[in-house]
Design a protein around this motif. Sequence first.
Motif, PDB file in Angstrom:
ATOM      1  N   LEU A 218      33.154  -3.574 -14.562  1.00 16.57           N
ATOM      2  CA  LEU A 218      32.637  -4.936 -14.379  1.00 16.57           C
ATOM      3  C   LEU A 218      31.108  -4.954 -14.400  1.00 16.57           C
ATOM      4  O   LEU A 218      30.502  -5.838 -15.027  1.00 16.57           O
ATOM      5  N   MET A 219      30.490  -3.994 -13.726  1.00 11.66           N
ATOM      6  CA  MET A 219      29.020  -3.926 -13.733  1.00 11.66           C
ATOM      7  C   MET A 219      28.498  -3.659 -15.139  1.00 11.66           C
ATOM      8  O   MET A 219      27.522  -4.280 -15.578  1.00 11.66           O
ATOM      9  N   SER A 220      29.150  -2.755 -15.851  1.00 11.70           N
ATOM     10  CA  SER A 220      28.740  -2.434 -17.221  1.00 11.70           C
ATOM     11  C   SER A 220      28.924  -3.640 -18.136  1.00 11.70           C
ATOM     12  O   SER A 220      28.048  -3.943 -18.965  1.00 11.70           O
ATOM     13  N   ALA A 221      30.041  -4.314 -18.015  1.00 16.96           N
ATOM     14  CA  ALA A 221      30.302  -5.484 -18.852  1.00 16.96           C
ATOM     15  C   ALA A 221      29.284  -6.583 -18.596  1.00 16.96           C
ATOM     16  O   ALA A 221      28.774  -7.205 -19.546  1.00 16.96           O
ATOM     17  N   ALA A 222      28.951  -6.825 -17.322  1.00 17.12           N
ATOM     18  CA  ALA A 222      27.947  -7.840 -17.004  1.00 17.12           C
ATOM     19  C   ALA A 222      26.600  -7.485 -17.611  1.00 17.12           C
ATOM     20  O   ALA A 222      25.919  -8.337 -18.195  1.00 17.12           O
ATOM     21  N   ALA A 223      26.204  -6.225 -17.506  1.00 17.65           N
ATOM     22  CA  ALA A 223      24.923  -5.791 -18.071  1.00 17.65           C
ATOM     23  C   ALA A 223      24.922  -5.915 -19.593  1.00 17.65           C
ATOM     24  O   ALA A 223      23.945  -6.378 -20.192  1.00 17.65           O
ATOM     25  N   ILE A 224      26.010  -5.528 -20.226  1.00 18.23           N
ATOM     26  CA  ILE A 224      26.095  -5.596 -21.691  1.00 18.23           C
ATOM     27  C   ILE A 224      26.038  -7.046 -22.174  1.00 18.23           C
ATOM     28  O   ILE A 224      25.333  -7.365 -23.125  1.00 18.23           O
ATOM     29  N   VAL A 225      26.762  -7.932 -21.503  1.00 20.29           N
ATOM     30  CA  VAL A 225      26.751  -9.351 -21.894  1.00 20.29           C
ATOM     31  C   VAL A 225      25.357  -9.932 -21.732  1.00 20.29           C
ATOM     32  O   VAL A 225      24.859 -10.642 -22.619  1.00 20.29           O
ATOM     33  N   LEU A 226      24.709  -9.642 -20.603  1.00 22.81           N
ATOM     34  CA  LEU A 226      23.362 -10.173 -20.393  1.00 22.81           C
ATOM     35  C   LEU A 226      22.373  -9.609 -21.413  1.00 22.81           C
ATOM     36  O   LEU A 226      21.517 -10.338 -21.918  1.00 22.81           O
ATOM     37  N   LEU A 227      22.480  -8.331 -21.722  1.00 24.93           N
ATOM     38  CA  LEU A 227      21.607  -7.737 -22.742  1.00 24.93           C
ATOM     39  C   LEU A 227      21.862  -8.320 -24.113  1.00 24.93           C
ATOM     40  O   LEU A 227      20.941  -8.617 -24.878  1.00 24.93           O
ATOM     41  N   ARG A 228      23.128  -8.508 -24.434  1.00 22.48           N
ATOM     42  CA  ARG A 228      23.519  -8.991 -25.764  1.00 22.48           C
ATOM     43  C   ARG A 228      23.052 -10.418 -26.016  1.00 22.48           C
ATOM     44  O   ARG A 228      22.578 -10.750 -27.091  1.00 22.48           O
ATOM     45  N   PHE A 229      23.191 -11.270 -25.017  1.00 24.31           N
ATOM     46  CA  PHE A 229      22.916 -12.682 -25.238  1.00 24.31           C
ATOM     47  C   PHE A 229      21.549 -13.150 -24.777  1.00 24.31           C
ATOM     48  O   PHE A 229      21.129 -14.239 -25.128  1.00 24.31           O
ATOM     49  N   GLY A 230      20.842 -12.329 -24.005  1.00 27.14           N
ATOM     50  CA  GLY A 230      19.524 -12.767 -23.574  1.00 27.14           C
ATOM     51  C   GLY A 230      18.454 -11.706 -23.618  1.00 27.14           C
ATOM     52  O   GLY A 230      17.286 -11.969 -23.379  1.00 27.14           O
ATOM     53  N   GLY A 231      18.847 -10.482 -23.909  1.00 26.49           N
ATOM     54  CA  GLY A 231      17.879  -9.401 -23.972  1.00 26.49           C
ATOM     55  C   GLY A 231      17.507  -8.865 -22.599  1.00 26.49           C
ATOM     56  O   GLY A 231      18.060  -9.262 -21.571  1.00 26.49           O
ATOM     57  N   LEU A 232      16.533  -7.993 -22.594  1.00 23.44           N
ATOM     58  CA  LEU A 232      16.103  -7.344 -21.368  1.00 23.44           C
ATOM     59  C   LEU A 232      15.533  -8.321 -20.333  1.00 23.44           C
ATOM     60  O   LEU A 232      15.831  -8.192 -19.140  1.00 23.44           O
ATOM     61  N   PRO A 233      14.749  -9.321 -20.724  1.00 23.93           N
ATOM     62  CA  PRO A 233      14.239 -10.264 -19.706  1.00 23.93           C
ATOM     63  C   PRO A 233      15.371 -10.988 -18.956  1.00 23.93           C
ATOM     64  O   PRO A 233      15.291 -11.196 -17.753  1.00 23.93           O
ATOM     65  N   THR A 234      16.437 -11.333 -19.662  1.00 23.52           N
ATOM     66  CA  THR A 234      17.573 -11.996 -19.002  1.00 23.52           C
ATOM     67  C   THR A 234      18.253 -11.043 -18.041  1.00 23.52           C
ATOM     68  O   THR A 234      18.607 -11.424 -16.920  1.00 23.52           O
ATOM     69  N   LEU A 235      18.443  -9.798 -18.446  1.00 23.73           N
ATOM     70  CA  LEU A 235      19.061  -8.805 -17.578  1.00 23.73           C
ATOM     71  C   LEU A 235      18.199  -8.575 -16.333  1.00 23.73           C
ATOM     72  O   LEU A 235      18.711  -8.513 -15.220  1.00 23.73           O
ATOM     73  N   GLN A 236      16.895  -8.486 -16.508  1.00 25.11           N
ATOM     74  CA  GLN A 236      15.999  -8.287 -15.363  1.00 25.11           C
ATOM     75  C   GLN A 236      16.021  -9.489 -14.427  1.00 25.11           C
ATOM     76  O   GLN A 236      15.974  -9.336 -13.214  1.00 25.11           O
ATOM     77  N   THR A 237      16.106 -10.678 -14.992  1.00 31.07           N
ATOM     78  CA  THR A 237      16.148 -11.882 -14.158  1.00 31.07           C
ATOM     79  C   THR A 237      17.442 -11.930 -13.377  1.00 31.07           C
ATOM     80  O   THR A 237      17.468 -12.240 -12.215  1.00 31.07           O
TER      81      THR A 237
END
Length: 168
Positions: A149-168
């Motif tokens: 679940l943690m990996s999937a959340a990180a991958i989705v955030l990276l895929r659709f918003g990039g690193l700034p979205t993941l950091q936010t």
Amino acid sequence: SYEQNHTEWFGGWTILYWAWWCSWAPFVGLFIARISRGRTIREFIFGVLAVPSLFCVIWFTIFGDTAIWINDHVAGGALGALTGTPEKLLFRFLEYLPLPTITGFISLTVIALFFITSADSGIYVLNNIASRDKSLTAPRWQAVMWGLLMSAAAIVLLRFGGLPTLQT
């Protein structure tokens, strides 16, 4: 810090760190409490406060001052120009030191260990919170589920918003 054009940056970072500590405090507190079971207060303070603080002081003194000196005296400001891209800055900095290939590999290993141990402690805490009986070890499938679940959340955030979205 008193210049008008820097106040937004200082205010933004203050709020970011408050949010960071408020969000991570339960995880870190529970994790440290669980792994410190059976330790004395002296061992706890030494292992959780003294050693990491001393390491940070030594690390930032040596590498921070070296980076500033190299930027000002050797690189002609080239390192300062990369502050917006820290993933490039580290390896460019290491190019000015001896054995950049070896130190780069060590840096990647340390970064990977940081992310792995952070994820592992997060999985451990989520497992503990989600377990019915805190005295028993949670089932292995539950740890795998939290990791996925943690990996999937990180991958989705990276895929659709990039690193700034993941950091936010």
